[in-house]
Write an enzyme that holds these catalytic residues in place. Sequence first.
Site, short mmCIF file in Angstrom:
data_model
loop_
_atom_site.label_atom_id
_atom_site.label_comp_id
_atom_site.label_asym_id
_atom_site.label_seq_id
_atom_site.Cartn_x
_atom_site.Cartn_y
_atom_site.Cartn_z
N ALA A 174 -2.97 10.13 -5.87
CA ALA A 174 -3.99 10.45 -6.87
C ALA A 174 -3.97 11.95 -7.19
CB ALA A 174 -5.37 10.02 -6.38
N ASN B 61 -2.09 8.64 3.20
CA ASN B 61 -2.04 7.17 3.13
C ASN B 61 -0.97 6.75 2.12
OD1 ASN B 61 -4.13 7.06 4.92
ND2 ASN B 61 -5.50 5.86 3.63
N ALA C 84 2.21 3.93 2.47
CA ALA C 84 2.10 2.62 1.81
C ALA C 84 3.42 1.87 1.94
CB ALA C 84 1.73 2.80 0.35
N GLN C 85 3.33 0.60 2.17
CA GLN C 85 4.55 -0.17 2.42
C GLN C 85 4.88 -1.14 1.28
OE1 GLN C 85 4.14 -2.20 6.13
NE2 GLN C 85 4.03 -0.34 7.33
N GLY C 86 3.95 -2.09 1.08
CA GLY C 86 4.23 -3.26 0.24
C GLY C 86 4.65 -2.94 -1.17
N GLY C 87 3.85 -2.16 -1.89
CA GLY C 87 4.24 -1.82 -3.25
C GLY C 87 3.08 -1.59 -4.20
N GLU D 172 2.20 -11.07 -3.04
CA GLU D 172 1.37 -10.78 -1.88
C GLU D 172 0.10 -11.59 -1.93
OE1 GLU D 172 0.82 -6.53 -1.86
OE2 GLU D 172 2.69 -6.23 -0.78
N HIS E 75 -7.24 -4.71 7.44
CA HIS E 75 -5.96 -5.37 7.20
C HIS E 75 -5.76 -6.39 8.30
CE1 HIS E 75 -1.78 -6.21 6.48
NE2 HIS E 75 -1.88 -5.54 5.34
N ARG F 210 -7.29 -10.92 1.96
CA ARG F 210 -7.30 -10.24 3.26
C ARG F 210 -8.54 -10.51 4.09
NH1 ARG F 210 -4.84 -4.37 1.59
NH2 ARG F 210 -2.73 -5.15 1.53
N HIS G 209 -8.43 -0.53 7.16
CA HIS G 209 -7.27 -0.26 6.32
C HIS G 209 -7.59 0.51 5.05
CE1 HIS G 209 -3.36 -0.73 4.67
NE2 HIS G 209 -3.73 -1.56 3.72
N GLU H 152 -8.52 6.67 -3.35
CA GLU H 152 -9.30 5.94 -2.34
C GLU H 152 -10.66 6.56 -2.04
OE1 GLU H 152 -6.87 4.65 0.92
OE2 GLU H 152 -8.62 4.03 2.09
N ARG I 289 -10.47 -5.48 -2.12
CA ARG I 289 -9.33 -4.96 -2.88
C ARG I 289 -8.16 -5.94 -2.82
NH1 ARG I 289 -4.55 -1.34 -1.24
NH2 ARG I 289 -4.93 -2.41 0.71
N LEU J 75 -2.52 1.91 -4.98
CA LEU J 75 -1.62 2.96 -5.48
C LEU J 75 -1.78 3.04 -7.00
CD1 LEU J 75 1.60 2.20 -3.39
CD2 LEU J 75 0.15 4.20 -3.14
C1 FAD Z 1 -0.14 1.79 6.21
C2 FAD Z 1 -0.66 1.66 4.81
C3 FAD Z 1 -0.02 0.82 3.91
C4 FAD Z 1 -0.49 0.68 2.61
N1 FAD Z 1 0.20 -0.08 1.72
C5 FAD Z 1 -0.19 -0.11 0.43
C6 FAD Z 1 0.57 -0.78 -0.55
O1 FAD Z 1 1.62 -1.34 -0.26
N2 FAD Z 1 0.12 -0.79 -1.83
C7 FAD Z 1 -1.04 -0.16 -2.21
O2 FAD Z 1 -1.39 -0.20 -3.39
N3 FAD Z 1 -1.77 0.49 -1.30
C8 FAD Z 1 -1.38 0.55 0.00
N4 FAD Z 1 -2.12 1.24 0.91
C9 FAD Z 1 -3.30 1.96 0.45
C10 FAD Z 1 -2.86 3.21 -0.32
O3 FAD Z 1 -1.79 3.81 0.36
C11 FAD Z 1 -3.98 4.21 -0.46
O4 FAD Z 1 -5.15 3.62 -0.88
C12 FAD Z 1 -3.60 5.30 -1.46
O5 FAD Z 1 -2.35 5.81 -1.15
C13 FAD Z 1 -4.64 6.39 -1.47
O6 FAD Z 1 -4.13 7.46 -2.20
P1 FAD Z 1 -5.00 8.77 -2.35
O7 FAD Z 1 -4.20 9.73 -3.13
O8 FAD Z 1 -6.35 8.42 -2.81
O9 FAD Z 1 -5.20 9.29 -0.82
P2 FAD Z 1 -4.11 9.74 0.24
O10 FAD Z 1 -2.77 9.32 -0.12
O11 FAD Z 1 -4.61 9.36 1.58
O12 FAD Z 1 -4.15 11.32 0.14
C14 FAD Z 1 -5.25 12.06 0.61
C15 FAD Z 1 -4.91 13.53 0.58
O13 FAD Z 1 -6.10 14.28 0.81
C16 FAD Z 1 -5.86 15.26 1.79
N5 FAD Z 1 -7.15 15.58 2.43
C17 FAD Z 1 -8.03 14.75 3.02
N6 FAD Z 1 -9.10 15.46 3.46
C18 FAD Z 1 -8.87 16.75 3.14
C19 FAD Z 1 -9.59 17.95 3.35
N7 FAD Z 1 -10.77 18.00 3.98
N8 FAD Z 1 -9.05 19.10 2.90
C20 FAD Z 1 -7.85 19.11 2.26
N9 FAD Z 1 -7.12 18.00 2.05
C21 FAD Z 1 -7.63 16.83 2.48
C22 FAD Z 1 -4.83 14.64 2.69
O14 FAD Z 1 -4.18 15.63 3.47
C23 FAD Z 1 -3.93 13.96 1.67
O15 FAD Z 1 -3.06 14.91 1.10
C24 FAD Z 1 -1.66 1.38 2.22
C25 FAD Z 1 -2.32 2.19 3.13
C26 FAD Z 1 -1.83 2.35 4.41
C27 FAD Z 1 -2.54 3.26 5.36
#
Ligand code: FAD
Length: 539
Positions: free
Chosen positions: A36, A62, A66-69, A133, A249, A295, A356, A380, A391, A397
């Site tokens: 994001a 996170n 991410a694995q699945g896609g 999925e 999860h 889920r 999860h 997220e 969800r 993603l």
């Molecule tokens: C193991 C796993 C598998 C998954 N598989 C899938 C999938 O296959 N498909 C799917 O759609 N979703 C999947 N998800 C969910 C998905 O990965 C997340 O919902 C999504 O990536 C969230 O993106 P984001 O950018 O909001 O947050 P994130 O990718 O978590 O990024 C958060 C960022 O904020 C930063 N941050 C946090 N707090 C602070 C702070 N206080 N100060 C400065 N920086 C901070 C972190 O360092 C990081 O850079 C999976 C999640 C996990 C854990």
Amino acid sequence: MLSLTVAPKRRYLVPFNPKRIPHLFTDVLIVGAGIAGIRAALSVDPKLHVVIATKDRIDLSNSAWAQGGIAGVFDPEDAIANHVADTLAAGKGLCNPQIVEMVVREAPERIRELEMLGTHFDQENGGIALTQEGGHSHRRVVHALGDATGKEIMRALIDKVRGEPSLDVWERTFTIDLLTYDGECRGAIVWNPEHGKTFVWAKQTILCTGGAGRLFRETTNPEIATADGQAMAFRAGAEVRDMELMQFHPTVLYIAGSSRHLISEAVRGEGGLLRDVQGHRFMPEYDPAAELAPRDVVSRAITRQMEKTRHHCVYLDVTHLPKELIAERFPHIRKVCQEFGLDLTRDLIPVRPGAHYMIGGVSVDAEARTTLPRLWAAGEVTSSGLHGANRLASNSLLEGLVFGLRAGRNASAAALSEPDRFTAYPLESTLADSPALKDELQLDDLLNSLNSEMGRHVGIDRDAAGLDSALRQVEFWDRYVGPREFATVRGWELQNLLLTAQLMIRTALARTESRGVHYRTDFPQTDPRQARHIPLIRA
Ligand SMILES: Cc1cc2nc3c(=O)[nH]c(=O)nc-3n(C[C@H](O)[C@H](O)[C@H](O)COP(=O)(O)OP(=O)(O)OC[C@H]3O[C@@H](n4cnc5c(N)ncnc54)[C@H](O)[C@@H]3O)c2cc1C
């Protein structure tokens, strides 16, 4: 519904005096560098200066795990209406249908854009490969490197960000709090080990800090997922909502001593079966879709079956699948299991549910606008109305891409319309009511205790007595942790977790029904009168 209120122990976690702290001025501050945050950064006009602050290395998020896609309609036999219908069905009456339509319609374009930015998605028969999925009626999940989709997407996005001179990435920079003046967000106070505290004054701020899995011991989330964004936005006065909605999860690797790796939905999508300790395939007894049920259904079924068999886990069986398929589609999972002496072609995989995905979060509208002026949010950390009460796999993603783009574009337009003023606002934070620091707090002990309490009473099964007891316990800890002044990230994270735990428990108590991922054993039915969000604001 009226908002619930909670009074955080403090407005700012640390004391500061603007005369003693360095100041930096930027156009747009982005907190978080997952999918994001980076998508937001890439849609800011390059004429503007952007700071991206991320609390750890840029590749730890996170998103990278991410694995699945990512879900998107590419198959000619599929249709946007099907993806919309599946998302609404999973969301159990809490999705905003306009948001669902908007996100799903945009999915193919956002995914193609990732390809243009350098992501290599897996291919099949000359086109993008698709898998199915849980909860999806069609094959529509695009993946990369077999089961390491996030790693590949983030590789490409990080490469792109590093090449943009207008984007400054600050790694290992922890954002402690959002700065507000006259009811508007003006940037943030950040900390890193080299420079200490710094004021980053920004015309517009975008919050992309991800999830809250670390509230629980069993979680798929990396260490960064400590609910900092939800807590700091709440302290700053932004509305959060539906904080009771934490998705568990169903299949997290359960081997003592290993970190809790997620065994992706796609394994069941490709034919993996769930068996209990006696080898019995139990899912068909719980849902007609069996292993492909949503889920929440699978997580609860596993919990019940673990209780029935008095065993600490169940098992995922892929021994009947072709060896080549396992090697090609699940190289990461295969490697992790191998490290623990498990051969997927012969052995069953021990699994149980783990926290999860945080569905609730900072309220945003279709343009990624929060209720706090000058603050945008995506991914997220938010509640956008896409996921409802549950969800659908691989929609998150996608949400990060769609809302990240909007947050970046809107923050960019707003910042462009404002001349440089370089104003530092007269803010000061003191800790007058801080108790004397006679005794060092054992932060690990507190975190373990919080994790246990959350798992026991705020996990997959909840009831009023357990939630009440958890609230009393968490409030007790917060009475002496909340007002303290910490000088370390661990301390600030704990304060954020304690505040977020209270928000989660209060909304879980207020939702006296079962809906999506929120299951109350004392209110097992869904109550149509409660098909609404539960907002929370600072008292
Ligand atoms: C193991 C796993 C598998 C998954 N598989 C899938 C999938 O296959 N498909 C799917 O759609 N979703 C999947 N998800 C969910 C998905 O990965 C997340 O919902 C999504 O990536 C969230 O993106 P984001 O950018 O909001 O947050 P994130 O990718 O978590 O990024 C958060 C960022 O904020 C930063 N941050 C946090 N707090 C602070 C702070 N206080 N100060 C400065 N920086 C901070 C972190 O360092 C990081 O850079 C999976 C999640 C996990 C854990």
